[in-house]
Motif scaffolding. Structure first.
Motif, PDB file in Angstrom:
ATOM      1  N   ALA A  10     -31.284  35.204 -37.163  1.00 40.68           N
ATOM      2  CA  ALA A  10     -30.391  34.891 -35.725  1.00 40.68           C
ATOM      3  C   ALA A  10     -29.325  35.970 -35.896  1.00 40.68           C
ATOM      4  O   ALA A  10     -29.695  36.515 -36.310  1.00 40.68           O
ATOM      5  CB  ALA A  10     -30.156  32.939 -36.714  1.00 40.68           C
ATOM      6  N   VAL A  11     -29.488  35.625 -34.487  1.00 39.82           N
ATOM      7  CA  VAL A  11     -28.262  37.076 -33.913  1.00 39.82           C
ATOM      8  C   VAL A  11     -27.310  36.365 -33.054  1.00 39.82           C
ATOM      9  O   VAL A  11     -27.592  35.318 -32.506  1.00 39.82           O
ATOM     10  CB  VAL A  11     -29.313  37.794 -32.796  1.00 39.82           C
ATOM     11  CG1 VAL A  11     -28.306  38.675 -32.489  1.00 39.82           C
ATOM     12  CG2 VAL A  11     -30.050  38.960 -33.474  1.00 39.82           C
ATOM     13  N   ILE A  12     -26.211  36.702 -34.105  1.00 46.63           N
ATOM     14  CA  ILE A  12     -24.857  35.974 -32.883  1.00 46.63           C
ATOM     15  C   ILE A  12     -24.084  36.886 -32.111  1.00 46.63           C
ATOM     16  O   ILE A  12     -23.825  38.004 -32.418  1.00 46.63           O
ATOM     17  CB  ILE A  12     -23.732  35.351 -33.661  1.00 46.63           C
ATOM     18  CG1 ILE A  12     -24.795  34.116 -34.080  1.00 46.63           C
ATOM     19  CG2 ILE A  12     -22.927  34.579 -32.920  1.00 46.63           C
ATOM     20  CD1 ILE A  12     -23.754  33.569 -35.592  1.00 46.63           C
ATOM     21  N   MET A  13     -24.343  36.647 -30.824  1.00 49.76           N
ATOM     22  CA  MET A  13     -23.768  37.944 -29.776  1.00 49.76           C
ATOM     23  C   MET A  13     -21.727  37.899 -29.497  1.00 49.76           C
ATOM     24  O   MET A  13     -21.771  36.833 -29.195  1.00 49.76           O
ATOM     25  CB  MET A  13     -24.193  38.336 -28.499  1.00 49.76           C
ATOM     26  CG  MET A  13     -25.602  38.377 -28.226  1.00 49.76           C
ATOM     27  SD  MET A  13     -26.227  39.692 -29.339  1.00 49.76           S
ATOM     28  CE  MET A  13     -25.434  40.601 -28.369  1.00 49.76           C
ATOM     29  N   VAL A  14     -21.446  38.492 -30.597  1.00 56.89           N
ATOM     30  CA  VAL A  14     -19.554  37.895 -30.770  1.00 56.89           C
ATOM     31  C   VAL A  14     -18.858  38.934 -29.579  1.00 56.89           C
ATOM     32  O   VAL A  14     -17.790  38.368 -29.231  1.00 56.89           O
ATOM     33  CB  VAL A  14     -18.880  38.330 -31.473  1.00 56.89           C
ATOM     34  CG1 VAL A  14     -20.042  37.563 -32.798  1.00 56.89           C
ATOM     35  CG2 VAL A  14     -18.831  40.059 -32.191  1.00 56.89           C
ATOM     36  N   GLY A  15     -19.359  40.269 -28.693  1.00 57.33           N
ATOM     37  CA  GLY A  15     -18.833  40.686 -27.281  1.00 57.33           C
ATOM     38  C   GLY A  15     -18.006  41.688 -28.283  1.00 57.33           C
ATOM     39  O   GLY A  15     -17.868  41.635 -29.569  1.00 57.33           O
ATOM     40  N   GLY A  16     -17.112  41.321 -28.084  1.00 58.02           N
ATOM     41  CA  GLY A  16     -15.362  42.991 -28.199  1.00 58.02           C
ATOM     42  C   GLY A  16     -14.249  42.489 -27.443  1.00 58.02           C
ATOM     43  O   GLY A  16     -13.788  41.669 -26.515  1.00 58.02           O
ATOM     44  N   PRO A  17     -13.249  42.782 -27.406  1.00 58.87           N
ATOM     45  CA  PRO A  17     -12.084  42.825 -27.287  1.00 58.87           C
ATOM     46  C   PRO A  17     -11.825  43.222 -25.935  1.00 58.87           C
ATOM     47  O   PRO A  17     -10.768  42.167 -25.495  1.00 58.87           O
ATOM     48  CB  PRO A  17     -11.923  44.045 -27.833  1.00 58.87           C
ATOM     49  CG  PRO A  17     -11.933  45.100 -28.440  1.00 58.87           C
ATOM     50  CD  PRO A  17     -14.078  44.141 -28.852  1.00 58.87           C
ATOM     51  N   PRO A  25      -2.972  34.405 -24.954  1.00 56.23           N
ATOM     52  CA  PRO A  25      -2.496  34.908 -26.117  1.00 56.23           C
ATOM     53  C   PRO A  25      -2.595  35.282 -27.424  1.00 56.23           C
ATOM     54  O   PRO A  25      -2.807  36.000 -28.336  1.00 56.23           O
ATOM     55  CB  PRO A  25      -0.826  34.615 -26.273  1.00 56.23           C
ATOM     56  CG  PRO A  25      -0.452  33.455 -26.349  1.00 56.23           C
ATOM     57  CD  PRO A  25      -1.652  33.315 -24.947  1.00 56.23           C
ATOM     58  N   LEU A  26      -4.060  34.444 -27.489  1.00 57.95           N
ATOM     59  CA  LEU A  26      -3.781  34.023 -29.063  1.00 57.95           C
ATOM     60  C   LEU A  26      -5.003  35.433 -29.467  1.00 57.95           C
ATOM     61  O   LEU A  26      -5.586  35.520 -30.933  1.00 57.95           O
ATOM     62  CB  LEU A  26      -5.000  32.837 -29.082  1.00 57.95           C
ATOM     63  CG  LEU A  26      -4.709  31.205 -28.535  1.00 57.95           C
ATOM     64  CD1 LEU A  26      -5.412  30.449 -28.474  1.00 57.95           C
ATOM     65  CD2 LEU A  26      -2.674  31.372 -29.195  1.00 57.95           C
ATOM     66  N   SER A  27      -6.094  35.772 -28.205  1.00 57.66           N
ATOM     67  CA  SER A  27      -6.638  37.039 -28.852  1.00 57.66           C
ATOM     68  C   SER A  27      -5.864  38.453 -29.216  1.00 57.66           C
ATOM     69  O   SER A  27      -6.683  38.962 -29.818  1.00 57.66           O
ATOM     70  CB  SER A  27      -7.727  37.674 -27.667  1.00 57.66           C
ATOM     71  OG  SER A  27      -7.052  37.362 -26.473  1.00 57.66           O
ATOM     72  N   LEU A  28      -4.778  38.147 -28.803  1.00 54.89           N
ATOM     73  CA  LEU A  28      -3.919  39.164 -29.540  1.00 54.89           C
ATOM     74  C   LEU A  28      -3.999  38.948 -31.232  1.00 54.89           C
ATOM     75  O   LEU A  28      -3.410  40.126 -31.397  1.00 54.89           O
ATOM     76  CB  LEU A  28      -2.626  39.288 -29.288  1.00 54.89           C
ATOM     77  CG  LEU A  28      -2.063  39.639 -27.500  1.00 54.89           C
ATOM     78  CD1 LEU A  28      -0.755  38.618 -27.032  1.00 54.89           C
ATOM     79  CD2 LEU A  28      -2.537  40.368 -26.524  1.00 54.89           C
ATOM     80  N   ASN A  29      -3.462  38.654 -31.836  1.00 51.63           N
ATOM     81  CA  ASN A  29      -4.126  38.394 -32.657  1.00 51.63           C
ATOM     82  C   ASN A  29      -5.280  38.559 -34.466  1.00 51.63           C
ATOM     83  O   ASN A  29      -5.484  39.399 -35.482  1.00 51.63           O
ATOM     84  CB  ASN A  29      -3.271  36.702 -33.586  1.00 51.63           C
ATOM     85  CG  ASN A  29      -1.789  36.610 -33.197  1.00 51.63           C
ATOM     86  OD1 ASN A  29      -1.336  36.957 -32.080  1.00 51.63           O
ATOM     87  ND2 ASN A  29      -0.930  36.853 -34.566  1.00 51.63           N
ATOM     88  N   VAL A  30      -5.457  37.579 -32.716  1.00 54.34           N
ATOM     89  CA  VAL A  30      -7.549  37.687 -34.104  1.00 54.34           C
ATOM     90  C   VAL A  30      -8.221  37.728 -33.149  1.00 54.34           C
ATOM     91  O   VAL A  30      -8.552  37.523 -32.198  1.00 54.34           O
ATOM     92  CB  VAL A  30      -7.203  36.460 -34.859  1.00 54.34           C
ATOM     93  CG1 VAL A  30      -6.918  34.806 -33.396  1.00 54.34           C
ATOM     94  CG2 VAL A  30      -8.668  36.049 -35.764  1.00 54.34           C
ATOM     95  N   PRO A  31      -9.372  38.627 -33.705  1.00 58.08           N
ATOM     96  CA  PRO A  31     -10.966  38.203 -32.904  1.00 58.08           C
ATOM     97  C   PRO A  31     -11.343  36.973 -32.051  1.00 58.08           C
ATOM     98  O   PRO A  31     -10.815  36.707 -32.927  1.00 58.08           O
ATOM     99  CB  PRO A  31     -11.738  39.030 -33.728  1.00 58.08           C
ATOM    100  CG  PRO A  31     -11.344  39.723 -35.081  1.00 58.08           C
ATOM    101  CD  PRO A  31     -10.009  38.845 -34.920  1.00 58.08           C
TER     102      PRO A  31
END
Ligand SMILES: Nc1nc2c(ncn2[C@@H]2O[C@H](COP(=O)(O)OP(=O)(O)O[C@H]3O[C@H](CO)[C@@H](O)[C@H](O)[C@@H]3O)[C@@H](O)[C@H]2O)c(=O)[nH]1
Length: 415
Positions: A10-17, A25-31
């Motif tokens: 299985a491959v999960i594409m998680v992208g990037g910042p 603003p939630l992605s400022l703290n956690v991927p």
């Protein structure tokens, strides 16, 4: 059960910042893939769905976030599932198919018969075992999970046409400007390793075209300014569209829930969907509210074991409370995500909101959104370490980290 030669990766594409900007603003703290939905990181839901795949040998997460951001999660989930989970980091974005292709050697080392490919930012029941069965009966190189949505919302997705009987993918257009079909691509696929040859063909065609263009240097200059990097391949436009109607791709329709998680509003909705799924998959994760010393619970609620909730609080439906949160006497929580180390003081009310890590909400305060998950200010979001003072009312607003609210606000973005 599958046959003994079967090996599934299985491959999960998680992208990037850079892909997570709508999630601020939630992605400022956690991927974004690690943001908690129903008390578990977003990517945890597809990963735990992979548990049901027979002959699963390995799970890869592919992205361009720093490796250290995923290290802890990947090691704990490998241990828990007893299936190796590895994070593979791209040096730069290669697109949804290019990213997969750049790790083909790693993936092929496992000699997979099938590759399950998942977008990490979709929320559904991931009917992977049934999809795999359907894929084997179709016999092509890939099967796409599809769902019918309203005609108005279809243009945000890949729209497609499938043969009603054979389920073959006949036509595919990514986010078209004019309506094609309300059957859309869910971002969940089963492929045979031939997918790598299909991606390779795209590279070859690009090379041939570039050689032809060299005939006219002006034309080459023109196309180079418009072109994506040569090694950037999109699964949808570059692979699915050209392969449609060639008896290579098939569809599997889900009648269950499905949503895409691009914004904080949708994360709140999807947290609720996963909480209700726990009733069937993991009822032990849902708070019961039984017993005299426990808060009143209505509907589906997750409370981390380390959170402290006063017995006079009333909680639910669709509430998820993370580690070390403290919920005071008389507090009312409806449809919200309360993140780690938050303190909510006596008689405060939180409705249709996400409260960021280490924030505090004072006594008799009210933090509320109208509950339109798709609207820009449809839910209220407090970033990390926001202090809402006593008796302050915050309605339909987004507050960036480290702010103190001493007066009430409505429909504001506080920077
Ligand atoms: N590793 C890696 N992952 C990537 C990259 N680019 C995108 N992804 C990941 O690949 C998935 C698809 O992202 P996009 O290519 O940005 O497409 P989208 O706007 O999300 O739309 C896709 O998914 C929809 C379903 O949610 C589909 O309806 C649509 O047709 C399309 O396939 C996401 O999980 C994203 O994190 C990349 O360069 N590298």
């Amino acid at each position: 059960m599958g046959s003994s030669e079967e090996r599934v990766v299985a491959v999960i594409m998680v992208g990037g910042p850079t892909k997570g900007t709508r999630f601020r603003p939630l992605s400022l703290n956690v991927p974004k893939p690690l943001f908690p939905l129903a008390g578990q990181p977003m990517v945890h839901h597809p990963i735990s769905a992979c548990r049901n795949i027979p002959n699963l040998v390995q799970i890869y997460l592919i992205g361009f976030y720093e490796e250290r951001e995923f290290a802890l999660y990947v090691s704990s989930i490998s241990h828990e599932l007893r299936v190796p989970v590895r994070y593979l980091r791209e040096d730069k974005p290669h697109g949804s198919a290019g990213g997969l292709y750049s790790f083909r050697d790693h993936i092929m080392e496992e000699s997979p018969s099938h590759i399950v490919l998942l977008n990490c930012d979709v929320c559904c029941s991931f009917p992977l075992e049934a999809m795999l069965g359907a894929h084997k009966s179709y016999g092509g190189i890939g099967t796409i999970l599809v769902i019918k949505v309203s005609a108005e919302s279809a243009s945000q997705f890949g729209e497609l046409v499938a043969d009603l009987e054979t389920k073959e993918l006949l036509h595919y257009t990514e986010k078209p400007e004019t309506f094609v079909s309300n059957l859309i691509n869910c971002g969940v696929y089963i492929f045979t390793p031939e997918i790598f040859s299909a991606i390779e063909d795209v590279f070859k065609q690009r090379k041939e075209r570039a050689n032809l263009r060299r005939v006219s240097s002006f034309e080459a200059l023109l196309s180079a300014t418009k072109a994506l990097p040569a090694d950037f391949v999109r699964l949808d436009q570059d692979i699915l569209s050209p392969l449609a109607g060639k008896k290579q791709l098939y569809t599997f329709e889900t009648l269950d829930f499905w949503e895409q998680i691009k914004t904080p509003g949708m994360s709140l909705r999807c947290s609720g969907l996963y909480l209700s799924q726990y009733r069937h998959t993991s009822p032990q994760l849902l708070a019961s509210g039984d017993g005299t010393k426990k808060a009143t619970i209505t509907g589906d609620v997750y409370i981390h074991p380390s959170a402290k909730v006063h017995p006079s609080a009333k909680i639910g439906p669709n509430v998820s409370i993370s580690a070390n949160a403290r919920i005071g006497a008389g507090v009312r929580l409806i449809s919200c995500i309360i993140l780690d180390d938050v303190e909510i003081m006596e008689n405060a009310v939180v409705i249709h909101s996400i409260v960021g890590w280490k924030s505090t909400i004072g006594k008799w305060s009210r933090v509320q959104g109208e509950g339109d998950y798709n609207a820009k200010l449809g839910i209220t979001i407090l970033g990390e370490a926001v202090d809402v003072e006593d008796e302050v009312v915050v309605i339909n607003s987004v507050v960036l980290p480290n702010k103190t609210l001493t007066v009430s606000v409505q429909e504001e973005i506080i920077l």
